[in-house]
Design a protein around this motif. Structure first.
Motif, PDB file in Angstrom:
ATOM      1  N   LEU A   1       0.813  -1.220   0.000  1.00  0.00           N
ATOM      2  CA  LEU A   1       0.000   0.000   0.000  1.00  0.00           C
ATOM      3  C   LEU A   1       0.848   1.273   0.000  1.00  0.00           C
ATOM      4  O   LEU A   1       0.648   2.149  -0.857  1.00  0.00           O
ATOM      5  CB  LEU A   1      -0.961  -0.016   1.184  1.00  0.00           C
ATOM      6  N   PRO A   2       1.817   1.449   0.919  1.00  0.00           N
ATOM      7  CA  PRO A   2       2.590   2.702   0.907  1.00  0.00           C
ATOM      8  C   PRO A   2       3.352   2.917  -0.390  1.00  0.00           C
ATOM      9  O   PRO A   2       3.429   4.046  -0.890  1.00  0.00           O
ATOM     10  CB  PRO A   2       3.540   2.550   2.099  1.00  0.00           C
ATOM     11  N   GLY A   3       3.920   1.851  -0.943  1.00  0.00           N
ATOM     12  CA  GLY A   3       4.694   1.988  -2.171  1.00  0.00           C
ATOM     13  C   GLY A   3       3.849   2.453  -3.340  1.00  0.00           C
ATOM     14  O   GLY A   3       4.273   3.296  -4.139  1.00  0.00           O
ATOM     15  N   ILE A   4       2.642   1.937  -3.441  1.00  0.00           N
ATOM     16  CA  ILE A   4       1.775   2.295  -4.565  1.00  0.00           C
ATOM     17  C   ILE A   4       1.200   3.692  -4.379  1.00  0.00           C
ATOM     18  O   ILE A   4       1.117   4.475  -5.332  1.00  0.00           O
ATOM     19  CB  ILE A   4       0.683   1.227  -4.743  1.00  0.00           C
ATOM     20  N   VAL A   5       0.813   4.050  -3.162  1.00  0.00           N
ATOM     21  CA  VAL A   5       0.315   5.405  -2.908  1.00  0.00           C
ATOM     22  C   VAL A   5       1.431   6.430  -3.145  1.00  0.00           C
ATOM     23  O   VAL A   5       1.201   7.499  -3.724  1.00  0.00           O
ATOM     24  CB  VAL A   5      -0.255   5.525  -1.488  1.00  0.00           C
ATOM     25  N   ALA A   6       2.646   6.103  -2.709  1.00  0.00           N
ATOM     26  CA  ALA A   6       3.778   7.008  -2.929  1.00  0.00           C
ATOM     27  C   ALA A   6       4.057   7.195  -4.414  1.00  0.00           C
ATOM     28  O   ALA A   6       4.308   8.309  -4.884  1.00  0.00           O
ATOM     29  CB  ALA A   6       5.023   6.475  -2.221  1.00  0.00           C
ATOM     30  N   ARG A   7       4.009   6.116  -5.174  1.00  0.00           N
ATOM     31  CA  ARG A   7       4.228   6.215  -6.629  1.00  0.00           C
ATOM     32  C   ARG A   7       3.144   7.071  -7.265  1.00  0.00           C
ATOM     33  O   ARG A   7       3.426   7.881  -8.163  1.00  0.00           O
ATOM     34  CB  ARG A   7       4.213   4.813  -7.233  1.00  0.00           C
ATOM     35  N   ALA A   8       1.905   6.926  -6.795  1.00  0.00           N
ATOM     36  CA  ALA A   8       0.822   7.769  -7.307  1.00  0.00           C
ATOM     37  C   ALA A   8       1.108   9.243  -7.031  1.00  0.00           C
ATOM     38  O   ALA A   8       0.905  10.103  -7.899  1.00  0.00           O
ATOM     39  CB  ALA A   8      -0.505   7.356  -6.677  1.00  0.00           C
ATOM     40  N   GLY A   9       1.608   9.535  -5.836  1.00  0.00           N
ATOM     41  CA  GLY A   9       1.939  10.914  -5.502  1.00  0.00           C
ATOM     42  C   GLY A   9       2.976  11.500  -6.437  1.00  0.00           C
ATOM     43  O   GLY A   9       2.881  12.671  -6.834  1.00  0.00           O
ATOM     44  N   LEU A  10       3.949  10.702  -6.824  1.00  0.00           N
ATOM     45  CA  LEU A  10       5.010  11.182  -7.710  1.00  0.00           C
ATOM     46  C   LEU A  10       4.534  11.356  -9.152  1.00  0.00           C
ATOM     47  O   LEU A  10       5.156  12.095  -9.922  1.00  0.00           O
ATOM     48  CB  LEU A  10       6.190  10.216  -7.675  1.00  0.00           C
TER      49      LEU A  10
ATOM     50  N   GLY B   1      -2.542  18.344  -8.986  1.00  0.00           N
ATOM     51  CA  GLY B   1      -3.321  17.129  -9.229  1.00  0.00           C
ATOM     52  C   GLY B   1      -3.956  16.566  -7.968  1.00  0.00           C
ATOM     53  O   GLY B   1      -3.620  16.955  -6.848  1.00  0.00           O
ATOM     54  N   ILE B   2      -4.875  15.624  -8.171  1.00  0.00           N
ATOM     55  CA  ILE B   2      -5.649  15.032  -7.080  1.00  0.00           C
ATOM     56  C   ILE B   2      -5.539  13.517  -7.143  1.00  0.00           C
ATOM     57  O   ILE B   2      -5.643  12.917  -8.226  1.00  0.00           O
ATOM     58  CB  ILE B   2      -7.141  15.416  -7.175  1.00  0.00           C
ATOM     59  N   PHE B   3      -5.334  12.901  -5.989  1.00  0.00           N
ATOM     60  CA  PHE B   3      -5.439  11.443  -5.859  1.00  0.00           C
ATOM     61  C   PHE B   3      -6.758  11.157  -5.146  1.00  0.00           C
ATOM     62  O   PHE B   3      -6.953  11.567  -4.008  1.00  0.00           O
ATOM     63  CB  PHE B   3      -4.248  10.889  -5.075  1.00  0.00           C
ATOM     64  N   GLN B   4      -7.665  10.470  -5.838  1.00  0.00           N
ATOM     65  CA  GLN B   4      -8.985  10.158  -5.299  1.00  0.00           C
ATOM     66  C   GLN B   4      -9.092   8.657  -5.064  1.00  0.00           C
ATOM     67  O   GLN B   4      -8.794   7.868  -5.967  1.00  0.00           O
ATOM     68  CB  GLN B   4     -10.078  10.574  -6.275  1.00  0.00           C
ATOM     69  N   ALA B   5      -9.528   8.274  -3.878  1.00  0.00           N
ATOM     70  CA  ALA B   5      -9.682   6.862  -3.557  1.00  0.00           C
ATOM     71  C   ALA B   5     -11.010   6.634  -2.852  1.00  0.00           C
ATOM     72  O   ALA B   5     -11.357   7.350  -1.913  1.00  0.00           O
ATOM     73  CB  ALA B   5      -8.531   6.384  -2.671  1.00  0.00           C
TER      74      ALA B   5
ATOM     75  N   LEU C   1       1.588  10.613   3.394  1.00  0.00           N
ATOM     76  CA  LEU C   1       2.195  10.916   2.102  1.00  0.00           C
ATOM     77  C   LEU C   1       1.593  12.125   1.390  1.00  0.00           C
ATOM     78  O   LEU C   1       2.141  12.565   0.377  1.00  0.00           O
ATOM     79  CB  LEU C   1       2.106   9.682   1.198  1.00  0.00           C
ATOM     80  N   PHE C   2       0.484  12.668   1.921  1.00  0.00           N
ATOM     81  CA  PHE C   2      -0.131  13.855   1.334  1.00  0.00           C
ATOM     82  C   PHE C   2      -0.374  14.884   2.425  1.00  0.00           C
ATOM     83  O   PHE C   2      -0.773  14.548   3.547  1.00  0.00           O
ATOM     84  CB  PHE C   2      -1.459  13.508   0.654  1.00  0.00           C
ATOM     85  N   ALA C   3      -0.174  16.153   2.074  1.00  0.00           N
ATOM     86  CA  ALA C   3      -0.349  17.232   3.048  1.00  0.00           C
ATOM     87  C   ALA C   3      -1.816  17.549   3.296  1.00  0.00           C
ATOM     88  O   ALA C   3      -2.167  18.099   4.345  1.00  0.00           O
ATOM     89  CB  ALA C   3       0.382  18.485   2.578  1.00  0.00           C
ATOM     90  N   GLN C   4      -2.667  17.207   2.366  1.00  0.00           N
ATOM     91  CA  GLN C   4      -4.092  17.545   2.480  1.00  0.00           C
ATOM     92  C   GLN C   4      -4.927  16.323   2.103  1.00  0.00           C
ATOM     93  O   GLN C   4      -4.865  15.852   0.968  1.00  0.00           O
ATOM     94  CB  GLN C   4      -4.424  18.725   1.564  1.00  0.00           C
ATOM     95  N   VAL C   5      -5.712  15.810   3.041  1.00  0.00           N
ATOM     96  CA  VAL C   5      -6.575  14.654   2.798  1.00  0.00           C
ATOM     97  C   VAL C   5      -7.963  14.957   3.346  1.00  0.00           C
ATOM     98  O   VAL C   5      -8.128  15.173   4.550  1.00  0.00           O
ATOM     99  CB  VAL C   5      -6.025  13.370   3.453  1.00  0.00           C
TER     100      VAL C   5
ATOM    101  N   PRO D   1       1.066  16.124  -2.618  1.00  0.00           N
ATOM    102  CA  PRO D   1       1.895  15.001  -2.163  1.00  0.00           C
ATOM    103  C   PRO D   1       3.190  15.496  -1.508  1.00  0.00           C
ATOM    104  O   PRO D   1       3.796  16.461  -1.960  1.00  0.00           O
ATOM    105  CB  PRO D   1       2.181  14.225  -3.452  1.00  0.00           C
ATOM    106  N   ARG D   2       3.561  14.838  -0.427  1.00  0.00           N
ATOM    107  CA  ARG D   2       4.841  15.137   0.239  1.00  0.00           C
ATOM    108  C   ARG D   2       5.928  14.399  -0.548  1.00  0.00           C
ATOM    109  O   ARG D   2       6.229  13.231  -0.276  1.00  0.00           O
ATOM    110  CB  ARG D   2       4.787  14.678   1.687  1.00  0.00           C
ATOM    111  N   LEU D   3       6.502  15.087  -1.508  1.00  0.00           N
ATOM    112  CA  LEU D   3       7.358  14.426  -2.491  1.00  0.00           C
ATOM    113  C   LEU D   3       8.577  13.774  -1.856  1.00  0.00           C
ATOM    114  O   LEU D   3       9.029  12.716  -2.305  1.00  0.00           O
ATOM    115  CB  LEU D   3       7.777  15.426  -3.566  1.00  0.00           C
ATOM    116  N   ASP D   4       9.137  14.388  -0.803  1.00  0.00           N
ATOM    117  CA  ASP D   4      10.310  13.790  -0.151  1.00  0.00           C
ATOM    118  C   ASP D   4       9.956  12.446   0.473  1.00  0.00           C
ATOM    119  O   ASP D   4      10.706  11.471   0.341  1.00  0.00           O
ATOM    120  CB  ASP D   4      10.892  14.751   0.895  1.00  0.00           C
TER     121      ASP D   4
END
Length: 244
Positions: free
Chosen positions: A136-145, A151-155, A207-211, A234-237
């Motif tokens: 889960l973290p790896g895929i959400v992080a890749r989505a952020g990048l 842009g928006i990540f919607q789940a 992984l995101f500043a605003q949810v 997304p918190r890119l770092d």
């Protein structure tokens, strides 16, 4: 949750999916496809409830570039008539067989890691998928990048771990599955849902500043079937650190 608790949660990934019994394994693909395509009165009713998730996702629709993670049988595409480009991630290719919407898909990937790093999307969306992800973290992080600036990540996810969600599948899908196959459905759910709604929210907030969070039919975790998450900035770092 404290930073130490967050790190302990992240350390549980990637997770290992509990195996199915041989009897469950034999009918797994056929049952999965049946579930996604809404065969029968009960499944049709469940899919009408699930439309809430699709509508929440689609309310942000515009003439944009979209990546859907876990596209399944492409049943969300009918809610996205305005998308300029529509790419999909779906490893379970059996679900895509004979899907009439497939002609609208620009690019299809088996894994989000296969999406070119230079790609950028206005919206990345996921419907009833994050609860299934072993990494889960790896895929959400890749989505952020992969998000474009702004842009928006919607789940949209079932409220796994909540009281109402747990009662609902035990009193509907599990009964139907038992009558149809003679097998217990709890084993399937244990195999499928490796993340709870609260764990998904914690990873998203990491992984995101605003949810933003909304639920159906009530705003309370234990009194909802489904949860919708809309993540921005997304918190890119942190995303890069997870992906690395």
């Amino acid at each position: 949750m404290t930073p130490d608790a967050i790190h302990r949660l992240l350390a549980t990934y990637p997770r290992t999916r509990p195996p199915l019994t041989p009897a469950h394994e034999r009918i797994y693909v056929a049952e999965y496809r049946r579930n996604r395509r809404g065969g029968g009165v009960l499944l049709a009713a469940i899919h009408r409830l699930e439309d809430w998730m699709h509508r929440q996702i689609a309310k942000g629709s515009s003439e944009d570039t979209v990546l859907e993670v876990g596209a399944g049988s492409l049943n969300h595409l009918r809610f996205e008539p305005r998308a300029r480009h529509y790419d999909c991630v779906e490893p379970f290719r059996e679900l895509l067989q004979d899907a009439p919407e497939s002609k609208r898909v620009r690019s299809l990937y088996a894994d989000i890691r296969d999406v070119p790093e230079a790609s950028r999307y206005d919206r990345i969306l996921s419907i009833a998928t994050l609860e299934h992800l072993e990494d889960l973290p790896g895929i959400v992080a890749r989505a952020g990048l992969l998000l474009a600036e702004g842009g928006i990540f919607q789940a949209a996810i079932p409220t796994e771990g909540g009281l109402l969600w747990g009662l609902s599948w035990r009193m509907t899908t599990a009964v139907s599955y038992r009558l149809r196959t003679g097998l217990d459905y709890k084993s399937v759910m244990r195999h499928e849902h490796v993340n709870t709604a609260r764990e998904i929210i914690l990873v998203m907030r990491r992984l995101f500043a605003q949810v933003a969070i909304s639920r159906f039919p009530s705003p309370f975790h234990h009194l909802s079937f489904y949860t919708y998450l809309e993540a921005r900035r997304p918190r890119l770092d942190r995303c890069r650190a997870i992906v690395a």
